[in-house]
Design a protein around this motif. Structure first.
Motif, short mmCIF file in Angstrom:
data_model
loop_
_atom_site.label_atom_id
_atom_site.label_comp_id
_atom_site.label_asym_id
_atom_site.label_seq_id
_atom_site.Cartn_x
_atom_site.Cartn_y
_atom_site.Cartn_z
N TYR B 36 0.97 -1.20 -0.35
CA TYR B 36 0.35 -0.02 -0.07
C TYR B 36 0.58 0.93 -0.39
CZ TYR B 36 -3.96 -2.22 1.08
OH TYR B 36 -5.31 -3.75 1.05
N GLN B 38 0.57 5.78 0.93
CA GLN B 38 -0.09 6.76 1.85
C GLN B 38 0.70 8.21 1.25
OE1 GLN B 38 0.17 7.04 5.89
NE2 GLN B 38 -1.85 7.22 6.17
N ASN B 41 -1.45 13.35 4.13
CA ASN B 41 -3.16 13.73 4.17
C ASN B 41 -3.82 12.65 3.59
OD1 ASN B 41 -2.45 15.64 6.07
ND2 ASN B 41 -1.63 16.99 4.05
N ARG B 42 -3.87 11.62 3.36
CA ARG B 42 -4.03 10.67 2.64
C ARG B 42 -4.58 9.38 3.05
NH1 ARG B 42 -5.49 11.81 -3.01
NH2 ARG B 42 -7.09 10.72 -2.80
N GLY B 43 -5.58 8.53 2.95
CA GLY B 43 -5.22 7.02 3.59
C GLY B 43 -4.79 6.04 2.55
N LEU B 44 -4.55 4.79 3.00
CA LEU B 44 -3.88 4.25 2.26
C LEU B 44 -4.91 3.37 0.82
CD1 LEU B 44 -2.44 4.01 4.80
CD2 LEU B 44 -2.64 1.44 4.07
N PHE B 46 -4.23 0.70 -2.22
CA PHE B 46 -3.76 -1.03 -2.51
C PHE B 46 -2.57 -0.48 -3.99
CE2 PHE B 46 -3.97 -5.17 -3.68
CZ PHE B 46 -3.91 -5.13 -5.30
N LEU B 88 5.00 7.67 2.27
CA LEU B 88 4.82 6.42 2.49
C LEU B 88 4.31 4.91 2.00
CD1 LEU B 88 6.35 5.84 5.32
CD2 LEU B 88 3.80 6.31 6.26
N PHE B 90 3.75 1.18 2.65
CA PHE B 90 3.52 -0.55 3.47
C PHE B 90 2.96 -1.67 3.10
CE2 PHE B 90 2.87 2.47 7.27
CZ PHE B 90 2.85 3.97 7.23
N GLY B 106 6.74 0.80 7.90
CA GLY B 106 6.49 1.92 6.40
C GLY B 106 8.02 2.41 6.43
#
Lengths: 113, 113
Positions: B36, B38, B41-44, B46, B88, B90, B106
């Motif tokens: 994933y 990121q 200021n955002r979500g993860l 895919f 970032l 993950f 991360g």
């Protein structure tokens, strides 16, 4: 893929107050989850939001502090109660349903002052 | 217990050069593996997954990853990095359907112009 809307996107709250975060999915999903991402850290699972029953909490998280509702298969809320500065984090809603990848909301960035 | 390691906190690479972000895992059984990304200021989001089959999997934005069972690794790669890849990353593992995801710590990727 599921589209997840999470509100609010960010908030600054006074210590001792509570904030409720909403998560809306564009399709029915079996499994919904809430994660916490503390500053500079990875994701930690808070709980599984179960439709029609009490949420299942991970070790270190309790219902009194993080009450969760899931009234149907597309919606859930997470409340962060009696907040302290240590609760300042990004809170993420996530869903997965078919045994493969998870999808995430954009997150709620919470700052407690 | 399942665990995921990302040995590098930070990876720096020049634009146009190949990039690798490393991931190793420890599980008993056959894992599902994920990457994933990121953005601030955002979500993860895919990127890609390995479930079974070909060890080299291709994903979004030109990324690919190679599953190596003997080394229990799932390194993320891209032949030519872009400045916009800075984010970032993950790595995550899931043992099978119904099991929760476990995320690595991360790796912050910086692509320098």
């Amino acid at each position: 893929s599921a589209v997840i809307s999470q509100k609010p996107s960010r908030d600054i709250c006074q210590r001792g107050t509570s904030l409720t975060i909403q998560c809306q999915v564009d399709s029915q999903v079996t499994m919904m989850f809430w994660y916490r991402q503390q500053p500079g850290q990875s994701l930690t699972l808070i709980a599984t939001a179960n439709q029609g029953s009490e949420a299942t909490y991970e070790s270190g998280f309790v219902i009194d502090k993080f009450p969760i509702s899931r009234p149907n298969l597309t919606f859930s809320t997470l409340t962060v109660s009696n907040m302290s500065p240590e609760d300042s984090s990004i809170y993420l809603c996530s869903v997965y349903d078919t045994g493969t990848e998870a999808f995430f909301g954009q997150g709620t960035r919470l700052t407690v002052v | 217990a399942q665990s995921v390691a990302q040995p590098e906190d930070q990876v720096n690479v020049a634009e146009g050069n190949p990039l690798t972000v490393k991931c190793t895992y420890s599980v008993s059984g056959n894992p599902y593996l994920f990457w994933y990304v990121q953005y601030p200021n955002r979500g993860l989001q895919f990127l890609l997954k390995y479930i079974t089959g070909d060890n080299l999997v291709k994903g979004s934005y030109g990324f690919e990853a190679e599953f190596n069972k003997s080394q229990t690794s799932f390194h993320l790669k891209k032949p030519s990095a872009l400045v916009s890849d800075s984010a970032l990353y993950f790595c995550a593992v899931r043992l099978n359907y119904g099991q929760n995801f476990v995320f690595g710590p991360g790796t912050r990727l910086s692509v320098l112009p």
